[in-house]
Structures are given as C-alpha cells and as structure tokens.
Design a protein around this motif. Structure first.
Motif, PDB file in Angstrom:
ATOM      1  N   LYS A 101       0.819  -1.194   0.000  1.00 49.90           N
ATOM      2  CA  LYS A 101       0.000   0.000   0.000  1.00 49.90           C
ATOM      3  C   LYS A 101       0.862   1.257   0.000  1.00 49.90           C
ATOM      4  O   LYS A 101       0.404   2.311  -0.412  1.00 49.90           O
ATOM      5  N   GLU A 102       2.061   1.156   0.494  1.00 54.10           N
ATOM      6  CA  GLU A 102       2.946   2.318   0.534  1.00 54.10           C
ATOM      7  C   GLU A 102       3.243   2.839  -0.872  1.00 54.10           C
ATOM      8  O   GLU A 102       3.346   4.038  -1.098  1.00 54.10           O
ATOM      9  N   PHE A 103       3.337   1.938  -1.817  1.00 59.22           N
ATOM     10  CA  PHE A 103       3.599   2.288  -3.213  1.00 59.22           C
ATOM     11  C   PHE A 103       2.505   3.204  -3.752  1.00 59.22           C
ATOM     12  O   PHE A 103       2.760   4.114  -4.522  1.00 59.22           O
ATOM     13  N   LEU A 104       1.275   2.964  -3.329  1.00 62.40           N
ATOM     14  CA  LEU A 104       0.127   3.725  -3.820  1.00 62.40           C
ATOM     15  C   LEU A 104       0.144   5.179  -3.357  1.00 62.40           C
ATOM     16  O   LEU A 104      -0.466   6.031  -3.987  1.00 62.40           O
ATOM     17  N   THR A 105       0.821   5.464  -2.264  1.00 62.45           N
ATOM     18  CA  THR A 105       0.812   6.813  -1.703  1.00 62.45           C
ATOM     19  C   THR A 105       1.961   7.683  -2.198  1.00 62.45           C
ATOM     20  O   THR A 105       2.028   8.861  -1.854  1.00 62.45           O
ATOM     21  N   LEU A 106       2.864   7.147  -2.999  1.00 59.75           N
ATOM     22  CA  LEU A 106       4.030   7.912  -3.439  1.00 59.75           C
ATOM     23  C   LEU A 106       3.675   9.060  -4.367  1.00 59.75           C
ATOM     24  O   LEU A 106       4.152  10.174  -4.195  1.00 59.75           O
ATOM     25  N   SER A 107       2.858   8.801  -5.357  1.00 54.78           N
ATOM     26  CA  SER A 107       2.453   9.841  -6.306  1.00 54.78           C
ATOM     27  C   SER A 107       1.241   9.350  -7.085  1.00 54.78           C
ATOM     28  O   SER A 107       0.953   8.149  -7.094  1.00 54.78           O
ATOM     29  N   PRO A 108       0.539  10.250  -7.772  1.00 61.33           N
ATOM     30  CA  PRO A 108      -0.573   9.807  -8.610  1.00 61.33           C
ATOM     31  C   PRO A 108      -0.121   8.820  -9.691  1.00 61.33           C
ATOM     32  O   PRO A 108      -0.858   7.890 -10.035  1.00 61.33           O
ATOM     33  N   THR A 109       1.087   8.990 -10.198  1.00 62.39           N
ATOM     34  CA  THR A 109       1.607   8.073 -11.209  1.00 62.39           C
ATOM     35  C   THR A 109       1.744   6.666 -10.640  1.00 62.39           C
ATOM     36  O   THR A 109       1.344   5.686 -11.280  1.00 62.39           O
ATOM     37  N   HIS A 110       2.306   6.559  -9.448  1.00 56.11           N
ATOM     38  CA  HIS A 110       2.448   5.258  -8.794  1.00 56.11           C
ATOM     39  C   HIS A 110       1.082   4.616  -8.549  1.00 56.11           C
ATOM     40  O   HIS A 110       0.902   3.414  -8.749  1.00 56.11           O
ATOM     41  N   CYS A 111       0.141   5.421  -8.115  1.00 57.46           N
ATOM     42  CA  CYS A 111      -1.201   4.923  -7.850  1.00 57.46           C
ATOM     43  C   CYS A 111      -1.826   4.368  -9.133  1.00 57.46           C
ATOM     44  O   CYS A 111      -2.398   3.283  -9.130  1.00 57.46           O
ATOM     45  N   TYR A 112      -1.689   5.106 -10.218  1.00 59.09           N
ATOM     46  CA  TYR A 112      -2.249   4.682 -11.498  1.00 59.09           C
ATOM     47  C   TYR A 112      -1.594   3.381 -11.978  1.00 59.09           C
ATOM     48  O   TYR A 112      -2.276   2.452 -12.403  1.00 59.09           O
ATOM     49  N   VAL A 113      -0.273   3.298 -11.884  1.00 61.85           N
ATOM     50  CA  VAL A 113       0.451   2.092 -12.309  1.00 61.85           C
ATOM     51  C   VAL A 113       0.018   0.890 -11.459  1.00 61.85           C
ATOM     52  O   VAL A 113      -0.208  -0.209 -11.986  1.00 61.85           O
ATOM     53  N   ALA A 114      -0.114   1.094 -10.165  1.00 64.73           N
ATOM     54  CA  ALA A 114      -0.539  -0.001  -9.281  1.00 64.73           C
ATOM     55  C   ALA A 114      -1.938  -0.493  -9.656  1.00 64.73           C
ATOM     56  O   ALA A 114      -2.186  -1.702  -9.701  1.00 64.73           O
ATOM     57  N   LEU A 115      -2.839   0.426  -9.953  1.00 64.59           N
ATOM     58  CA  LEU A 115      -4.188   0.037 -10.346  1.00 64.59           C
ATOM     59  C   LEU A 115      -4.182  -0.745 -11.656  1.00 64.59           C
ATOM     60  O   LEU A 115      -4.912  -1.725 -11.803  1.00 64.59           O
ATOM     61  N   GLU A 116      -3.357  -0.319 -12.595  1.00 68.81           N
ATOM     62  CA  GLU A 116      -3.253  -1.042 -13.865  1.00 68.81           C
ATOM     63  C   GLU A 116      -2.717  -2.461 -13.641  1.00 68.81           C
ATOM     64  O   GLU A 116      -3.186  -3.415 -14.256  1.00 68.81           O
ATOM     65  N   LEU A 117      -1.730  -2.592 -12.757  1.00 74.25           N
ATOM     66  CA  LEU A 117      -1.181  -3.912 -12.433  1.00 74.25           C
ATOM     67  C   LEU A 117      -2.223  -4.795 -11.747  1.00 74.25           C
ATOM     68  O   LEU A 117      -2.355  -5.984 -12.068  1.00 74.25           O
ATOM     69  N   TYR A 118      -2.972  -4.211 -10.810  1.00 75.75           N
ATOM     70  CA  TYR A 118      -4.040  -4.958 -10.148  1.00 75.75           C
ATOM     71  C   TYR A 118      -5.067  -5.437 -11.163  1.00 75.75           C
ATOM     72  O   TYR A 118      -5.532  -6.574 -11.108  1.00 75.75           O
ATOM     73  N   SER A 119      -5.427  -4.565 -12.085  1.00 71.04           N
ATOM     74  CA  SER A 119      -6.419  -4.920 -13.099  1.00 71.04           C
ATOM     75  C   SER A 119      -5.945  -6.096 -13.946  1.00 71.04           C
ATOM     76  O   SER A 119      -6.690  -7.054 -14.180  1.00 71.04           O
ATOM     77  N   GLU A 120      -4.702  -6.040 -14.396  1.00 72.46           N
ATOM     78  CA  GLU A 120      -4.144  -7.137 -15.202  1.00 72.46           C
ATOM     79  C   GLU A 120      -4.056  -8.429 -14.405  1.00 72.46           C
ATOM     80  O   GLU A 120      -4.344  -9.514 -14.917  1.00 72.46           O
TER      81      GLU A 120
END
Length: 109
Positions: free
Chosen positions: A1-20
C-alpha cells in the motif's frame, strides 16, 4: 500500500497492475481450471479482497478530490473503476479451497 501513496503516477500504475492480475487470475478460474485451481482459490480468498478494498479506497480518495491534478484524477478514477469491475466479474465457480485440493475426488471401491 505504501507504493500507492508515493504519487498519482504510482497509484495509477498499481491500479493497472491490479487490473491485469485480476484478469489473468479470472482466466484461470472456473470449472475448467485444472492445475491452477489451488492458485485461483487462494487468490480468491487472500488477494482479491485486498485488491477490491484498495480500489474502493482509491475511488473514495478520487471522489473527495485528493488527486489535485485533473489529468491524473480522471485516469485514476477510470482505473479504480476498472479494477472494481474486474474483481466483481471474477469467476467464483470452482474456486472453493476444498474443490481445489489435489487430494479431493471420488473414491471408487
């Protein structure tokens, strides 16, 4: 979850990875899943709830305006909704832990 709080870019990338990840696991679930049944069952029980909860948390943040940059807010909103949709479309048929056990099966006498 720490990765998600770094920046909007990190949050977006994490969501894309979760989706895949959810889509890949969704393809390996269901009644014809064979060897991957144990993995799909464990994913459903342990990881899928975490991913769904995380996507809802990010959706709440997005709605409340925590992502100030409009460019990222719309992307993150769309990505979080996609993750939620993929989680809700997960095929739960045949992903029971007992059904996924390799030792489970009929005994013929």
């Amino acid at each position: 979850k720490e990765f998600l709080t770094l920046s909007p870019t990190h949050c977006y990338v994490a969501l894309e990875l979760y989706s895949e990840l959810v889509m890949d696991m969704r393809a390996s679930s269901g009644p014809t899943m064979g060897k991957s049944s144990r993995i799909a069952a464990n994913f459903k029980e342990e990881t899928l709830p975490f991913i769904l909860e995380t996507a809802f948390e990010i959706l709440k943040k997005c709605i409340s305006g925590e992502f100030s940059e409009n460019q990222w807010q719309s992307k993150i909103l769309r990505a979080s909704l996609t993750v939620i949709m993929n989680c809700l479309q997960f095929d739960f048929v045949g992903t029971n832990i007992q059904e996924a056990d390799e030792d489970f099966g009929p005994v013929i006498i």
